[in-house]
Design a protein around this motif. Structure first.
Motif, PDB file in Angstrom:
ATOM      1  N   UNK A 159      -2.753  -4.445 -13.081  1.00 31.26           N
ATOM      2  CA  UNK A 159      -3.454  -3.477 -12.243  1.00 31.26           C
ATOM      3  C   UNK A 159      -2.618  -2.223 -12.015  1.00 31.26           C
ATOM      4  N   UNK A 160      -1.317  -2.406 -11.718  1.00 29.22           N
ATOM      5  CA  UNK A 160      -0.439  -1.249 -11.513  1.00 29.22           C
ATOM      6  C   UNK A 160      -0.286  -0.473 -12.819  1.00 29.22           C
ATOM      7  N   UNK A 161      -0.218  -1.190 -13.940  1.00 28.15           N
ATOM      8  CA  UNK A 161      -0.119  -0.526 -15.232  1.00 28.15           C
ATOM      9  C   UNK A 161      -1.340   0.332 -15.527  1.00 28.15           C
ATOM     10  N   UNK A 162      -2.517  -0.196 -15.209  1.00 31.34           N
ATOM     11  CA  UNK A 162      -3.744   0.572 -15.399  1.00 31.34           C
ATOM     12  C   UNK A 162      -3.753   1.798 -14.505  1.00 31.34           C
ATOM     13  N   UNK A 163      -3.343   1.616 -13.246  1.00 36.36           N
ATOM     14  CA  UNK A 163      -3.281   2.710 -12.276  1.00 36.36           C
ATOM     15  C   UNK A 163      -2.320   3.801 -12.763  1.00 36.36           C
ATOM     16  N   UNK A 164      -1.112   3.382 -13.201  1.00 35.46           N
ATOM     17  CA  UNK A 164      -0.123   4.341 -13.679  1.00 35.46           C
ATOM     18  C   UNK A 164      -0.622   5.063 -14.924  1.00 35.46           C
ATOM     19  N   UNK A 165      -1.238   4.317 -15.838  1.00 36.49           N
ATOM     20  CA  UNK A 165      -1.736   4.914 -17.064  1.00 36.49           C
ATOM     21  C   UNK A 165      -2.785   5.972 -16.807  1.00 36.49           C
ATOM     22  N   UNK A 166      -3.657   5.724 -15.830  1.00 36.44           N
ATOM     23  CA  UNK A 166      -4.697   6.712 -15.503  1.00 36.44           C
ATOM     24  C   UNK A 166      -4.082   8.009 -14.973  1.00 36.44           C
ATOM     25  N   UNK A 167      -2.876   7.898 -14.381  1.00 29.74           N
ATOM     26  CA  UNK A 167      -2.192   9.077 -13.851  1.00 29.74           C
ATOM     27  C   UNK A 167      -1.223   9.686 -14.868  1.00 29.74           C
ATOM     28  N   UNK A 168      -1.182   9.093 -16.070  1.00 26.11           N
ATOM     29  CA  UNK A 168      -0.302   9.624 -17.105  1.00 26.11           C
ATOM     30  C   UNK A 168       1.151   9.239 -16.947  1.00 26.11           C
ATOM     31  N   UNK A 198       0.818  -1.210   0.000  1.00 27.02           N
ATOM     32  CA  UNK A 198       0.000   0.000   0.000  1.00 27.02           C
ATOM     33  C   UNK A 198       0.852   1.260   0.000  1.00 27.02           C
ATOM     34  N   UNK A 199       1.975   1.239   0.737  1.00 24.68           N
ATOM     35  CA  UNK A 199       2.812   2.434   0.852  1.00 24.68           C
ATOM     36  C   UNK A 199       3.343   2.872  -0.503  1.00 24.68           C
ATOM     37  N   UNK A 200       3.729   1.900  -1.349  1.00 28.14           N
ATOM     38  CA  UNK A 200       4.267   2.258  -2.657  1.00 28.14           C
ATOM     39  C   UNK A 200       3.195   2.890  -3.538  1.00 28.14           C
ATOM     40  N   UNK A 201       1.951   2.422  -3.434  1.00 25.24           N
ATOM     41  CA  UNK A 201       0.870   3.019  -4.216  1.00 25.24           C
ATOM     42  C   UNK A 201       0.531   4.417  -3.697  1.00 25.24           C
ATOM     43  N   UNK A 217       0.335   7.853  -5.807  1.00 25.58           N
ATOM     44  CA  UNK A 217      -0.858   8.698  -5.735  1.00 25.58           C
ATOM     45  C   UNK A 217      -0.526  10.114  -5.285  1.00 25.58           C
ATOM     46  N   UNK A 218       0.371  10.233  -4.304  1.00 27.85           N
ATOM     47  CA  UNK A 218       0.677  11.549  -3.738  1.00 27.85           C
ATOM     48  C   UNK A 218       1.679  12.342  -4.571  1.00 27.85           C
ATOM     49  N   UNK A 219       2.590  11.640  -5.262  1.00 27.61           N
ATOM     50  CA  UNK A 219       3.665  12.344  -5.962  1.00 27.61           C
ATOM     51  C   UNK A 219       3.412  12.503  -7.455  1.00 27.61           C
ATOM     52  N   UNK A 252       4.114  10.735 -10.285  1.00 31.68           N
ATOM     53  CA  UNK A 252       5.354  10.682 -11.072  1.00 31.68           C
ATOM     54  C   UNK A 252       5.093  10.484 -12.554  1.00 31.68           C
ATOM     55  N   UNK A 253       6.116  10.761 -13.349  1.00 32.14           N
ATOM     56  CA  UNK A 253       6.052  10.489 -14.790  1.00 32.14           C
ATOM     57  C   UNK A 253       6.412   9.037 -15.095  1.00 32.14           C
ATOM     58  N   UNK A 254       7.148   8.384 -14.177  1.00 33.61           N
ATOM     59  CA  UNK A 254       7.546   6.987 -14.337  1.00 33.61           C
ATOM     60  C   UNK A 254       7.229   6.228 -13.053  1.00 33.61           C
ATOM     61  N   UNK A 255       6.696   5.017 -13.218  1.00 36.61           N
ATOM     62  CA  UNK A 255       6.412   4.135 -12.085  1.00 36.61           C
ATOM     63  C   UNK A 255       7.189   2.844 -12.303  1.00 36.61           C
ATOM     64  N   UNK A 256       8.099   2.548 -11.392  1.00 38.43           N
ATOM     65  CA  UNK A 256       8.917   1.344 -11.529  1.00 38.43           C
ATOM     66  C   UNK A 256       8.318   0.234 -10.665  1.00 38.43           C
ATOM     67  N   UNK A 257       8.052  -0.892 -11.295  1.00 35.88           N
ATOM     68  CA  UNK A 257       7.469  -2.031 -10.590  1.00 35.88           C
ATOM     69  C   UNK A 257       8.441  -2.602  -9.565  1.00 35.88           C
ATOM     70  N   UNK A 258       7.896  -3.240  -8.556  1.00 34.26           N
ATOM     71  CA  UNK A 258       8.721  -3.977  -7.605  1.00 34.26           C
ATOM     72  C   UNK A 258       9.392  -5.132  -8.344  1.00 34.26           C
TER      73      UNK A 258
END
Length: 382
Positions: free
Chosen positions: A198-207, A162-165, A169-171, A173-179
């Motif tokens: 799921x993380x890809x969909x989440x990141x995509x929604x945030x651009x 949860x902390x990584x998500x 959400x708070x920052x 970012x332009x890039x999200x690196x998977x665990x």
């Protein structure tokens, strides 16, 4: 942070202070970040080694610095080393520098970022997960200031919890690196695939663009490309090395029968940046006995270092050929060279001229069914 672990004795206060006093003891190394579909290097992650502790890695050094109240100073020194290395970036690529949340808001790191000549273009600040965020508003303010100077932001270890998500959400970012743990054997694990999607969909929604670290198998690369994960890095594409001009991976390139790409199935050739060579650098120790390709800033081959008499013979303007060119035509050109260089390997290049790999003349000659002496390939008079 994609670095190997070590069991060496932790660095002490004296070794950390030595680096702070003499930043030239930092030995930056770079791992390529690759477009998984186009097989092109998009950026590099900067890691670090230390001349006064060759087996040491940043996490171990930062832990030692933390114990002695020097963590922010050490991270600021590492950031400064990354900004200096930016001068050697190939055009159109970026450099990702790892920084902990606490260090980002420190006066030491902020001073380095603010003083960066020319702003922070081509820099990605990768916010690590090693420390909890004390004040997201303060962190976001500093990162927004870096963005205004041209930087992009990355968050690592997404999907680990949860902390990584929350980080993402708070920052924003332009890039999200998977665990990294999600990548290993993901092609055979439906649960991991579901999390990546799921993380890809989440990141995509945030651009944001997703980055998959730790790719070591072709099956992992193919699976991630199939899931539309745009970027990846790992030993499959290249280990961390001192040069910012690296081999261009050819994963995903479709070879046509008879063309040069079909002969690119050997080990990756060692390379050396032309700027480093001009500054007196030599190939890595592991390249001894191999032909080393000298690359310009755009990753185009401009020379070869050929082992000779215990040293290196420098060949300028090596024979280069497109991976789409028929192998038989390349063989003819190779054998038409002067006798001194006739058996030098050929530099296979992508259609835009970037280096893809070396092809030995023996491989070229082995790809046809003509006479064994290959004399029919030679133009008249050669």
């Amino acid at each position: 942070m994609d670095v190997p672990t070590t069991t060496a004795v932790p660095a002490g206060r004296e070794t950390v202070e030595a680096v702070l006093a003499d930043p030239s003891l930092i030995r930056p190394v770079f791992q390529p970040i690759v477009d998984l579909r186009r097989s092109a290097v998009q950026g590099y992650e900067m890691l670090a080694r230390f001349a006064n502790d060759p087996s040491g890695t940043p996490p171990r050094w930062l832990a030692a610095a933390e114990r002695h109240g020097l963590a922010n100073a050490l991270e600021a020194t590492l950031v400064a080393a990354g900004l200096h290395a930016r001068e050697h970036l190939p055009r159109g690529t970026y450099l990702s520098i790892n920084v902990s949340p606490g260090a980002i808001v420190s006066s030491e790191v902020r001073a380095v970022l603010d003083a960066a000549p020319g702003g922070l273009e081509q820099i990605v600040i990768e916010v690590t997960e090693q420390n909890a965020v004390g004040d997201y508003d303060e962190l976001a303010t500093v990162l927004d200031r870096a963005r205004a100077a041209g930087a992009h932001i990355a968050v690592d270890d997404a999907g680990a919890g949860y902390a990584s998500l929350q980080h993402v959400l708070r920052l924003r970012p332009e890039y999200v690196k998977l665990d990294r743990g999600l990548i290993t054997d993901a092609h055979a694990d439906p649960a991991k695939l579901a999390i990546i999607e799921a993380v890809g969909l989440f990141a995509g929604r945030l651009g944001a663009e997703l980055v998959a670290p730790g790719i070591e198998r072709r099956a992992e690369q193919e699976m991630l490309a199939g899931l539309a994960v745009p970027l990846g890095q790992g030993f499959l594409f290249g280990r961390p090395g001192p040069s910012l001009v690296r081999d261009v991976p050819i994963a995903g390139m479709r070879a046509v029968k008879g063309d040069l790409a079909g002969l690119l199935d050997g080990p990756i050739a060692p390379t050396l940046d032309a700027g480093l060579l001009a500054a007196g650098a030599e190939p890595a120790a592991g390249a001894r006995g191999q032909v080393v390709v000298v690359l310009d800033r755009d990753a185009r081959p401009i020379g070869l270092l050929v082992p000779e008499g215990g040293g290196w013979a420098h060949r300028e303007r090596p024979l280069s050929a497109s991976v789409e060119e028929p192998a038989i035509a390349v063989a003819r050109r190779a054998l038409a060279r002067p006798a001194a260089t006739r058996l030098d390997p050929v530099c296979a290049c992508l259609p835009d001229g970037r280096f893809a790999g070396l092809v030995a003349v023996e491989r070229l000659l082995g790809g046809h069914t003509g006479p064994s002496d290959a004399s029919f390939l030679l133009p008249a008079g050669v």
